[in-house]
Design a protein around this motif. Structure first.
Motif, PDB file in Angstrom:
ATOM      1  N   LEU A 134      22.586 -29.939  55.118  1.00 19.91           N
ATOM      2  CA  LEU A 134      21.166 -30.171  54.837  1.00 19.91           C
ATOM      3  C   LEU A 134      20.442 -28.869  54.540  1.00 19.91           C
ATOM      4  CD1 LEU A 134      20.075 -32.940  57.358  1.00 19.91           C
ATOM      5  CD2 LEU A 134      20.156 -33.085  54.874  1.00 19.91           C
ATOM      6  N   ALA A 185      16.456 -31.450  63.966  1.00 18.82           N
ATOM      7  CA  ALA A 185      16.149 -32.616  63.126  1.00 18.82           C
ATOM      8  C   ALA A 185      14.714 -32.538  62.612  1.00 18.82           C
ATOM      9  CB  ALA A 185      16.385 -33.907  63.897  1.00 18.82           C
ATOM     10  N   SER A 196      13.613 -32.349  58.787  1.00  9.39           N
ATOM     11  CA  SER A 196      12.985 -33.629  58.419  1.00  9.39           C
ATOM     12  C   SER A 196      14.031 -34.724  58.242  1.00  9.39           C
ATOM     13  CB  SER A 196      12.153 -33.488  57.139  1.00  9.39           C
ATOM     14  OG  SER A 196      11.110 -32.575  57.329  1.00  9.39           O
ATOM     15  N   CYS A 197      14.913 -34.812  59.219  1.00  8.31           N
ATOM     16  CA  CYS A 197      15.938 -35.857  59.192  1.00  8.31           C
ATOM     17  C   CYS A 197      16.010 -36.495  60.582  1.00  8.31           C
ATOM     18  CB  CYS A 197      17.300 -35.281  58.797  1.00  8.31           C
ATOM     19  SG  CYS A 197      18.072 -34.255  60.051  1.00  8.31           S
ATOM     20  N   SER A 198      16.816 -37.515  60.687  1.00  8.26           N
ATOM     21  CA  SER A 198      16.961 -38.181  61.981  1.00  8.26           C
ATOM     22  C   SER A 198      18.078 -37.538  62.797  1.00  8.26           C
ATOM     23  CB  SER A 198      17.266 -39.670  61.784  1.00  8.26           C
ATOM     24  OG  SER A 198      18.570 -39.842  61.263  1.00  8.26           O
ATOM     25  N   TYR A 215      21.364 -39.135  62.008  1.00  2.42           N
ATOM     26  CA  TYR A 215      22.093 -38.585  60.869  1.00  2.42           C
ATOM     27  C   TYR A 215      22.909 -37.368  61.294  1.00  2.42           C
ATOM     28  CZ  TYR A 215      23.299 -36.275  56.567  1.00  2.42           C
ATOM     29  OH  TYR A 215      24.015 -35.656  55.573  1.00  2.42           O
ATOM     30  N   ASN A 239      22.300 -42.121  56.295  1.00  4.59           N
ATOM     31  CA  ASN A 239      20.956 -41.984  55.739  1.00  4.59           C
ATOM     32  C   ASN A 239      20.181 -40.942  56.545  1.00  4.59           C
ATOM     33  OD1 ASN A 239      18.383 -42.251  54.765  1.00  4.59           O
ATOM     34  ND2 ASN A 239      18.175 -44.419  55.253  1.00  4.59           N
ATOM     35  N   PRO A 240      19.849 -39.803  55.950  1.00  2.00           N
ATOM     36  CA  PRO A 240      19.132 -38.772  56.695  1.00  2.00           C
ATOM     37  C   PRO A 240      17.657 -39.085  56.929  1.00  2.00           C
ATOM     38  CG  PRO A 240      19.491 -38.043  54.451  1.00  2.00           C
ATOM     39  CD  PRO A 240      20.206 -39.363  54.611  1.00  2.00           C
ATOM     40  N   GLU A 241      17.150 -40.127  56.277  1.00  2.00           N
ATOM     41  CA  GLU A 241      15.737 -40.466  56.418  1.00  2.00           C
ATOM     42  C   GLU A 241      15.406 -40.848  57.860  1.00  2.00           C
ATOM     43  OE1 GLU A 241      13.466 -40.116  53.902  1.00  2.00           O
ATOM     44  OE2 GLU A 241      15.195 -39.268  52.860  1.00  2.00           O
TER      45      GLU A 241
END
Length: 88
Positions: free
Chosen positions: A14, A55, A59-61, A64, A71-73
């Protein structure tokens, strides 16, 4: 069980995708400069609050980073009232 090396690889992936530097992430998050290298070399898993800081920076979960989703959202739970409107 979650493998620290896999988590570190996702973090580095990331960082690269977002064109960010690991040292900047660690400094801004108040983390030790050896945090990621310890995950890779010694297999040391970071604490939950540290993973959450990383995280947040990326800006990801956390899911993830742990490999629980591809899904990194970030999924944000929105509480709704009984009539379907957003609750305060």
């Amino acid at each position: 069980m979650y493998e620290p090396a896999n988590v570190a690889e996702r973090i580095n992936k990331l960082l690269k995708e977002k064109n960010l530097q690991q040292k900047d992430m660690l400094m801004e998050s108040g983390l030790n400069k050896n945090t990621i290298s310890s995950m890779l070399s010694r297999g040391s898993m970071v604490k939950a609050d540290t993973l959450a800081k990383i995280a947040d920076f990326l800006s990801c979960s956390v899911d993830y980073l742990l490999g629980r989703t591809e899904n990194p959202e970030i999924y944000r739970y929105e509480k709704t009232s009984q009539n379907g409107e957003k609750a305060p």
